[in-house]
Design an enzyme around this catalytic site. Structure first.
Site, short mmCIF file in Angstrom:
data_model
loop_
_atom_site.label_atom_id
_atom_site.label_comp_id
_atom_site.label_asym_id
_atom_site.label_seq_id
_atom_site.Cartn_x
_atom_site.Cartn_y
_atom_site.Cartn_z
N ARG A 140 0.85 -1.19 0.00
CA ARG A 140 0.00 0.00 0.00
C ARG A 140 0.89 1.24 0.00
NH1 ARG A 140 -3.36 -2.94 -1.44
NH2 ARG A 140 -5.47 -3.28 -0.63
N GLU A 169 -2.74 8.13 -4.42
CA GLU A 169 -3.01 7.20 -5.51
C GLU A 169 -4.41 7.46 -6.05
OE1 GLU A 169 -3.64 2.46 -5.87
OE2 GLU A 169 -1.69 3.06 -5.01
N HIS A 177 -0.74 0.28 -9.94
CA HIS A 177 -1.41 -0.69 -9.08
C HIS A 177 -1.91 -1.88 -9.90
CE1 HIS A 177 -3.54 -0.91 -4.92
NE2 HIS A 177 -3.22 -2.12 -5.35
#
Length: 307
Positions: free
Chosen positions: A220, A249, A268
């Site tokens: 993360r 993000e 991602h």
């Protein structure tokens, strides 16, 4: 068709993909509205408020399956009144594969060559025999340890609950993080995001790593203090980084990380929808079968640890 004795499983919200319904039925489940369900598969990694409303209308639900390994959005929803499972371990193989790809790219200087517009002099080192530190002891780390085996790396794993892991030379508790970072040539973040792990890598931690070391984050974005990483990459505190996740993000246009030649960024994609669909479908099917049989479910959420 499922029998009348089949477990009653709801799929919500309404726009959840059809393949999830197929996975429930493949496990012997009978699709029913949430109001009459004893199990619920939540089909999106978001919308916690809608999940609350759904559960309020479903008094008999005893088990909830969440789709992704990361459950931070649902921490205020998860309770001790039901059994909760998530995608923990489902995506370990593709994410570990990406981490290995990152490692090889960084050690061989691909981050520089890929930005070049002219022929560059040779650069790069071997991943072979490198000193590697992995933060996290879950499924991604288990897969990554297996993939690292041919490279003869000396691997230290940092995790909350110390236990032997195949392929790890050393496993130590999180309180000894600084010891594990000191001298590391490659640091991989593969741990859950909790209050304790947010910002776990900042300026102090980056300074402990070798100046020729690389950081990989496939967990993360909020594990890393982004401003500190930018500074470390600019001033050579570490040699480079590869990030599949960022904070913020999505990473905004013109963010400094985009322009750093020693940084690789992917959006991602540790697992893509094409990779995730069959993996999550299998997890749903297996858990529906186990739920029907009264067997232990896979990917149980620990409400105390938050993952």
């Amino acid at each position: 068709m499922p029998s009348s004795s089949a477990p009653r499983i709801a799929l919500a919200p309404e726009n959840s993909p059809r393949w999830m319904a197929d996975a429930i039925e493949a496990g012997g489940g009978r699709l029913v509205p949430a109001s009459g369900a004893e199990g619920l598969v939540w089909g999106t990694p978001a919308r916690p408020s809608e999940l609350v409303a759904t559960l309020d209308s479903a008094p008999d639900v005893r088990w909830v399956q969440l789709p992704y390994a990361g459950i931070e959005r649902f921490l205020d929803v998860i309770d001790d009144d039901r059994t909760w499972t998530c995608g923990k371990g489902v995506y370990a193989e593709p994410v570990a594969e990406l981490a290995i790809g990152f490692a090889l790219s960084l050690f061989r200087g691909i981050q520089f060559y890929s930005h070049a517009t002219t022929w560059l002099p040779p650069r790069g080192r071997n991943l072979l025999d490198a000193r590697v530190t992995i933060l996290g002891g879950g499924g991604i780390t288990e897969s990554l340890l297996r993939l690292l085996t041919p490279f003869r790396a000396h691997v230290t794993v940092v995790r909350n609950r110390v236990q032997a892991m195949d392929g790890a030379d050393v496993v130590i508790e999180s309180e000894r993080l600084y010891e594990a970072l000191s001298g590391a040539e490659l640091v991989v973040l593969a741990l859950a995001l909790t209050a304790e792990t947010e910002g776990i890598i900042g300026a102090d931690e980056l300074r402990l790593m070798e100046r020729h070391a690389f950081l990989i984050n496939v967990a993360r974005g909020r594990h890393v203090v982004t401003g500190d990483l930018v500074d470390a990459l600019r001033d050579g505190t570490i040699a480079g980084a590869a990030l599949d996740v960022t904070d913020p993000e999505p990473l905004p246009e013109r963010h400094p990380l985009w322009t750093l030649p020693n940084c690789i960024i992917t959006p991602h994609v540790g697992n893509t929808p094409e990779m995730a669909e069959p993996l999550l479908a299998e997890r749903i099917t297996v858990n529906v079968r186990r739920f029907a049989a009264g067997a232990p479910l896979i990917g149980l959420v620990d409400t105390n640890l938050g993952y």
